[in-house]
Design an enzyme around this catalytic site. Structure first.
Site, PDB file in Angstrom:
ATOM      1  N   ASP A  66       0.827  -1.204   0.000  1.00 21.22           N
ATOM      2  CA  ASP A  66       0.000   0.000   0.000  1.00 21.22           C
ATOM      3  C   ASP A  66       0.870   1.266   0.000  1.00 21.22           C
ATOM      4  O   ASP A  66       1.993   1.247   0.496  1.00 21.22           O
ATOM      5  CB  ASP A  66      -0.916  -0.016   1.233  1.00 21.22           C
ATOM      6  CG  ASP A  66      -2.080   0.944   1.100  1.00 21.22           C
ATOM      7  OD1 ASP A  66      -2.371   1.398  -0.026  1.00 21.22           O
ATOM      8  OD2 ASP A  66      -2.712   1.248   2.134  1.00 21.22           O
ATOM      9  N   ASN A  97     -11.008  -2.473  -5.381  1.00 23.79           N
ATOM     10  CA  ASN A  97     -10.271  -1.433  -6.110  1.00 23.79           C
ATOM     11  C   ASN A  97     -10.948  -0.999  -7.421  1.00 23.79           C
ATOM     12  O   ASN A  97     -10.559   0.016  -8.018  1.00 23.79           O
ATOM     13  CB  ASN A  97      -8.825  -1.879  -6.378  1.00 23.79           C
ATOM     14  CG  ASN A  97      -7.939  -1.853  -5.147  1.00 23.79           C
ATOM     15  OD1 ASN A  97      -7.027  -2.669  -4.990  1.00 23.79           O
ATOM     16  ND2 ASN A  97      -8.180  -0.911  -4.232  1.00 23.79           N
TER      17      ASN A  97
HETATM   18  C1  IPE Z   1      -5.408  -2.747  -0.236  1.00 27.19           C
HETATM   19  O1  IPE Z   1      -5.089  -1.390  -0.349  1.00 27.19           O
HETATM   20  C2  IPE Z   1      -5.363  -3.405  -1.573  1.00 27.19           C
HETATM   21  C3  IPE Z   1      -4.049  -3.498  -2.201  1.00 27.19           C
HETATM   22  C4  IPE Z   1      -2.902  -3.148  -1.669  1.00 27.19           C
HETATM   23  C5  IPE Z   1      -4.043  -4.077  -3.515  1.00 27.19           C
HETATM   24  P1  IPE Z   1      -6.222  -0.282  -0.497  1.00 27.19           P
HETATM   25  O2  IPE Z   1      -5.508   1.018  -0.577  1.00 27.19           O
HETATM   26  O3  IPE Z   1      -7.135  -0.607  -1.614  1.00 27.19           O
HETATM   27  O4  IPE Z   1      -7.033  -0.413   0.870  1.00 27.19           O
HETATM   28  P2  IPE Z   1      -7.920   0.648   1.637  1.00 27.19           P
HETATM   29  O5  IPE Z   1      -8.874   1.219   0.640  1.00 27.19           O
HETATM   30  O6  IPE Z   1      -6.995   1.696   2.169  1.00 27.19           O
HETATM   31  O7  IPE Z   1      -8.569  -0.120   2.735  1.00 27.19           O
HETATM   32  C1  IPE Z   2      -1.702   0.249  -3.309  1.00 29.63           C
HETATM   33  O1  IPE Z   2      -1.450   1.620  -3.325  1.00 29.63           O
HETATM   34  C2  IPE Z   2      -1.884  -0.324  -4.691  1.00 29.63           C
HETATM   35  C3  IPE Z   2      -3.289  -0.659  -5.014  1.00 29.63           C
HETATM   36  C4  IPE Z   2      -4.273  -0.651  -4.166  1.00 29.63           C
HETATM   37  C5  IPE Z   2      -3.560  -1.058  -6.379  1.00 29.63           C
HETATM   38  P1  IPE Z   2      -2.623   2.670  -3.279  1.00 29.63           P
HETATM   39  O2  IPE Z   2      -3.022   3.013  -4.680  1.00 29.63           O
HETATM   40  O3  IPE Z   2      -3.743   2.209  -2.422  1.00 29.63           O
HETATM   41  O4  IPE Z   2      -1.886   3.913  -2.626  1.00 29.63           O
HETATM   42  P2  IPE Z   2      -2.511   4.929  -1.572  1.00 29.63           P
HETATM   43  O5  IPE Z   2      -3.042   4.126  -0.421  1.00 29.63           O
HETATM   44  O6  IPE Z   2      -3.607   5.668  -2.277  1.00 29.63           O
HETATM   45  O7  IPE Z   2      -1.366   5.796  -1.202  1.00 29.63           O
HETATM   46 MG    MG Z   3      -4.120   2.413  -0.445  1.00 23.83          MG
END
Ligand code: IPE
Ligand code: IPE
Ligand code: MG
Length: 254
Positions: free
Chosen positions: A32, A80
């Site tokens: 993340d 997502n």
């Molecule tokens: C979890 O991260 C999913 C992945 C890392 C692929 P998210 O960024 O989607 O999770 P939330 O929305 O903060 O819970």
């Molecule tokens: C994790 O990084 C990757 C995916 C969920 C695909 P994020 O895209 O959630 O990054 P933040 O949480 O917005 O920084």
């Molecule tokens: Mg995230």
């Protein structure tokens, strides 16, 4: 290899010796923070996803040094899809390019690649590449890399329940025999041991629907590093810290 293959084998297999340690055998990572990493640099979120993808290979390649035999990474969740169309399409295109580009390196490093998650919702081209990558690396005996793509723990359990119910309906399974050994055989992760250590980067202390059943007794590490800044050294530090944990599984140690 079929004529439609997207990657071909080159070079020799490199078998890296797996270190035997008290560390975790199976590490699962919620990668993340890509979006925030890009925003901090005044760049679009996809810039962060590309930077994040580039971190994966060296983390995978460091696994044998820390005795990690299984690495499972969360790449895209069933939630997502709620992101903008631009981000989702950019991620799907990144996954396709990533598979095409990285597979040879994984074969050379003796890494077996598999995917978990709900595949039918993914586009046909990506699904074909996923199948091909699994087939292409199926002889590899080093690190087992599992990529969670369109994965959600609740979705996985619901799909497992569907398949289980079908087996009951067809008379292959007696409902009275369904127990905690039976159910995981229907999960996407049926080929994997449970994770010993689950790491989430970016400072968020939640699991966001990742490996719900499998992580019942996992140790957790929530670290502030944003995924594109994560290093093999940090993995080593987490593995070493894991070695000091007392895993009791509900029992009392003498
Ligand atoms: C979890 O991260 C999913 C992945 C890392 C692929 P998210 O960024 O989607 O999770 P939330 O929305 O903060 O819970
Ligand atoms: C994790 O990084 C990757 C995916 C969920 C695909 P994020 O895209 O959630 O990054 P933040 O949480 O917005 O920084
Ligand atoms: Mg995230």
């Amino acid at each position: 290899m079929s004529e439609t293959a997207h990657f071909a084998l080159e070079g020799n297999l490199m078998a890296r010796p797996m270190l035997e340690t008290l560390g975790p055998r199976h590490v699962a990572i919620i990668m993340d923070g890509n979006g925030r990493w890009a925003t901090m640099r005044g760049r679009p979120r996809l810039f962060g996803h590309h930077a994040g993808a580039r971190r994966v290979r060296e983390v995978v390649e460091a696994c044998p040094d820390y005795g990690v035999k299984y690495l499972t990474i969360f790449a895209f969740s069933t939630e997502n899809w709620k992101r903008t169309q631009v981000e989702v399409a950019g991620l799907m295109s990144l996954f396709r390019r990533y598979i095409m580009k990285e597979m040879q390196a994984f074969v050379k490093e003796n890494v077996r690649v598999r995917f978990i998650g709900d595949r039918p919702r993914l586009d046909a081209k990506l699904r074909a590449l996923m199948d091909e990558a699994e087939d292409f690396t199926k002889h590899c005996t080093g690190v087992n890399l599992t990529i969670a793509l369109n994965y959600g723990g609740r979705d996985e359990v619901a799909r497992a329940a569907q398949r289980l119910a079908m087996d009951v309906k067809e008379g292959k399974l007696d409902p009275a025999e369904i127990d905690v050994e039976t159910l995981p055989r229907y999960l996407d992760t049926c080929f994997l041991p449970d994770p010993d250590l689950v790491v989430r980067t970016s400072g968020e202390a939640r699991i966001s629907n990742f490996l719900l059943w499998q992580s019942a007794y996992a140790e957790y590490e929530f670290i502030d590093t944003l995924w594109p800044d994560f290093t093999p050294e940090e993995l080593g530090r987490l593995c070493a810290a894991f070695g000091g944990r007392d895993r009791r599984y509900g029992a009392v140690k003498a």
